[in-house]
Design an enzyme around this catalytic site. Sequence first.
Site: not given
Ligand code: UD1
Length: 423
Positions: A16, A22, A306, A339, A359
Amino acid sequence: MIIDGEDKFVITVIMAAGKGTRMKSNKSKLVHKIYDKELVKRVAELAKEVGSDEVIAVVGHLKEQVEEVLGDSVKYAYQEELLGTGHAVMQAKKYLEGKKGKVVILYGDVPIIRKNTLENLVTKSFKNKEYATLLTAIYENPTGYGRIIRDEGGNIKAIVEEKDANMFEKEIKEINSGIYCFDIEELLSALDELKPNNVQGEYYLTDVIKIMNDKGLKTGAVIVEDNTEILGVNDRAQLELLTRVLRMRINAEHMRRGVTIEDANSAYIHDNVIIGMDTIIHPNTTIKSGVIIGENCEIGPNAYIRENCIIGNNVKIGNNVEIKNTKIGDRTKVPHFIYLGDTEIGEDGNIGCGTITCNYDGKKKNKTIIGDRAFIGSNVNLVAPVKIGDDVIIGAGSTITKDVPSNNLAVAREKQVNIERKD
Ligand code: UD1
Ligand code: CA
């Protein structure tokens, strides 16, 4: 987690620390919501539901926001620089050291995996004595994902990232979801061997698979049946898509249990709602988490039910009705433009069009209590706190500020004056 009657230790690490550029937001993408609940909170709750003994969130970018949402429901590790998924898990090392069992890796932005799917992953990992069990999927268009490399016997040998893949590897349609279950000790030892010698210069968690394979440690995979479960959120369009997928999944489950939903595209039923058999949900109805609705009711169109509502059997909640923190007895009708907040109504009542409970006095919320067989005329204001007994009739247009005893008719409005016109 209990597996074959034995209590096994499971720890979950949630990545996280990501930026979420994006999303075009001042907020961390992890605190954006699907049906009122933050993405990362969904993941943390899922980890608890499958029986994790401990949950660790690896936070970094906008960590205060993530910490505020998760509070002390999890423990925290810090990743100051994003040097890759392997690096992220390394930051949680101190929570893993000295422990025996499994570690599940989840992403804070992949929030709609089914509990069942994760349970299968962990159970298979324990039962088959696998040191790494991957959650994989078959994609017609696998571009962008890590590819699963298997030998002729089908054994998993490695994961190759898109950016590092050769033209043959790019043809592979089995992809890495990024969700895994590892043996804690062997993961720690493999993490020590990770090197950032790849196109992106990152510590890839995926390289752990090859490292384990080279040591002769058994690995395996669970192929997810429903690919929508492993969808992640990178931008607002994906946030909308995941909300839609979850909505359809929840609606389908209610229909399976005997609820009629006129238009599943416009029924917004949040998580953990209970609806009885033969109840009909008309279009544009929102029902928030935790609401309980009995059998044979009619809800909507344009109803907004709600938090904290309990609705009995054979109740009608019609159009443009908002209710909150309210209990409604069997066979009571709440048909239109109403309501009700912080209200309790007995059985066989009828609430007239335009009725509102007042209320809120500007400081706190007050209760309205209405007995059985009440007939509340149209356009009535019930100024809370107020109690209305059984078998009461309230005249249309009344503003009720005092309690009404049972078997009374209450009228609280200006007397009508008719003045003959002289013009
Ligand atoms: C990663 C996987 C890939 C897989 C894909 C699925 C690796 C090297 N690759 O690629 O095989 O198909 O997920 O979505 O693991 N994050 C961190 N710290 C970091 C890097 C990433 O918290 O240093 C978190 C990112 O915020 C994200 C997740 O890890 O939520 C995935 O990271 P990202 O760098 O997007 O990996 P992908 O290139 O998508
Ligand atoms: Ca990604």
